[in-house]
Design a protein around this motif. Structure first.
Motif, PDB file in Angstrom:
ATOM      1  N   GLN A   1      60.939   8.644 -48.616  1.00 19.10           N
ATOM      2  CA  GLN A   1      60.220   7.398 -48.292  1.00 19.10           C
ATOM      3  C   GLN A   1      59.115   7.036 -48.730  1.00 19.10           C
ATOM      4  O   GLN A   1      58.528   5.995 -49.070  1.00 19.10           O
ATOM      5  CB  GLN A   1      60.070   7.636 -46.397  1.00 19.10           C
ATOM      6  CG  GLN A   1      59.785   6.103 -45.898  1.00 19.10           C
ATOM      7  CD  GLN A   1      60.787   5.069 -46.218  1.00 19.10           C
ATOM      8  OE1 GLN A   1      61.880   5.293 -46.052  1.00 19.10           O
ATOM      9  NE2 GLN A   1      59.985   4.053 -46.543  1.00 19.10           N
TER      10      GLN A   1
ATOM     11  N   ASP B   1      57.792  13.006 -45.479  1.00 19.50           N
ATOM     12  CA  ASP B   1      59.135  12.169 -45.988  1.00 19.50           C
ATOM     13  C   ASP B   1      59.023  11.732 -47.431  1.00 19.50           C
ATOM     14  O   ASP B   1      58.964  10.700 -47.514  1.00 19.50           O
ATOM     15  CB  ASP B   1      59.304  11.133 -44.881  1.00 19.50           C
ATOM     16  CG  ASP B   1      58.053  10.255 -44.864  1.00 19.50           C
ATOM     17  OD1 ASP B   1      57.027  10.726 -45.133  1.00 19.50           O
ATOM     18  OD2 ASP B   1      58.215   9.048 -44.577  1.00 19.50           O
TER      19      ASP B   1
ATOM     20  N   SER C   1      59.752   5.055 -52.024  1.00 17.31           N
ATOM     21  CA  SER C   1      59.982   3.877 -51.767  1.00 17.31           C
ATOM     22  C   SER C   1      58.738   3.050 -51.286  1.00 17.31           C
ATOM     23  O   SER C   1      58.640   1.603 -51.543  1.00 17.31           O
ATOM     24  CB  SER C   1      60.921   3.761 -50.479  1.00 17.31           C
ATOM     25  OG  SER C   1      61.350   2.452 -50.024  1.00 17.31           O
ATOM     26  N   ASP C   2      58.002   3.584 -50.543  1.00 17.26           N
ATOM     27  CA  ASP C   2      56.633   2.884 -50.261  1.00 17.26           C
ATOM     28  C   ASP C   2      55.829   2.687 -51.211  1.00 17.26           C
ATOM     29  O   ASP C   2      55.064   1.690 -51.310  1.00 17.26           O
ATOM     30  CB  ASP C   2      55.870   3.694 -49.022  1.00 17.26           C
ATOM     31  CG  ASP C   2      56.592   3.703 -47.663  1.00 17.26           C
ATOM     32  OD1 ASP C   2      57.498   3.000 -47.305  1.00 17.26           O
ATOM     33  OD2 ASP C   2      56.452   4.794 -46.948  1.00 17.26           O
TER      34      ASP C   2
END
Length: 237
Positions: free
Chosen positions: A111, A108, A114-115
């Motif tokens: 994501q 992903d 973002s993490d």
């Protein structure tokens, strides 16, 4: 069934039992500590949970599924991540690349970005040094890095092996606060192995006292910190 259960776990090294018939269980969202002297079997339990060592007997269950037969990479994908003792960074790689190694098995990608941003926000000192090689960081900064790297796997269960080892008291307080924040904010359950028993008991809800490969005592951490046996052997009187 509990969120995590190790049932009657026995782990041998060269036919010698490092852990004998140990059972550990806790509910989702808890911080659980394993305390005891060096060589008592604490780290061996973590290695069994992460698949690095195969139990000779017993079972390990996580989120209702038996996991002691899975490979380490499969366990990471199931949501179990370990921060090993000794702050094992990749010293010649940048901080960013060290963190991204934690996302190696993830697909992903949006994501992941973002993490990464979220973790750098949590660890501003890592953001400030994002292009530095990990080997140039202080011991406390390297501990933050390996915890951040583990968080990049998106764990639901985080195993921490001696995170305070060799760190100054002020840095130990920072690490203790960080563990509590990760547990609260990231909704991650934690198994904490520590020789710094006072710190471990202060930040955990439940604790197991390991003595020569077996559980000698267990109970709520708030009770164990006042236990005379624990005080004498592990808290300095």
């Amino acid at each position: 069934m509990r969120y995590f259960e190790a049932r009657n776990l026995t782990v041998n090294y060269d036919k010698v039992s490092a852990v004998r018939d140990v059972s550990i269980a806790f509910d989702e969202g808890q911080v659980v500590s394993l305390i005891g002297a060096n060589g008592a079997g604490k780290s061996t339990i973590l290695k069994a949970v992460t698949g690095l060592t195969r139990p000779a007997a017993g079972e390990i269950w996580f989120e209702g599924e038996r996991v002691d037969r899975l490979q380490p990479a499969e366990l990471v994908q199931r949501g179990i991540a370990m921060v090993p003792e000794g702050r094992r960074v990749f010293p010649h790689m940048s901080i960013r690349d060290n963190l991204m190694m934690g996302a190696y098995t993830r697909r992903d990608r949006a994501q992941v970005s973002s993490d990464l941003e979220r973790i750098l926000t949590r660890f501003p000192r890592l953001r400030e040094r994002i292009r530095q090689n990990a080997g140039t960081l202080s011991g406390g900064e390297q501990e933050m890095l390996v915890i951040g790297r583990a968080l990049m796997t998106k764990p639901r269960l985080l195993l921490l092996d001696e995170p305070s080892l060799g760190l100054a008291p002020l840095v130990v307080r920072d690490i203790a606060r960080l563990i509590l924040e990760v547990n609260r904010d990231e909704k991650v359950s934690v198994i904490l192995v520590e020789q710094n028993s006072r710190m471990a008991l202060r930040i955990s809800q439940y604790a197991y006292v390991m003595e020569t490969g077996a559980v000698g005592l267990e109970g709520p951490s708030a009770e164990l910190i006042d236990n005379d046996h624990v005080k004498t052997l592990y808290l300095g009187g």
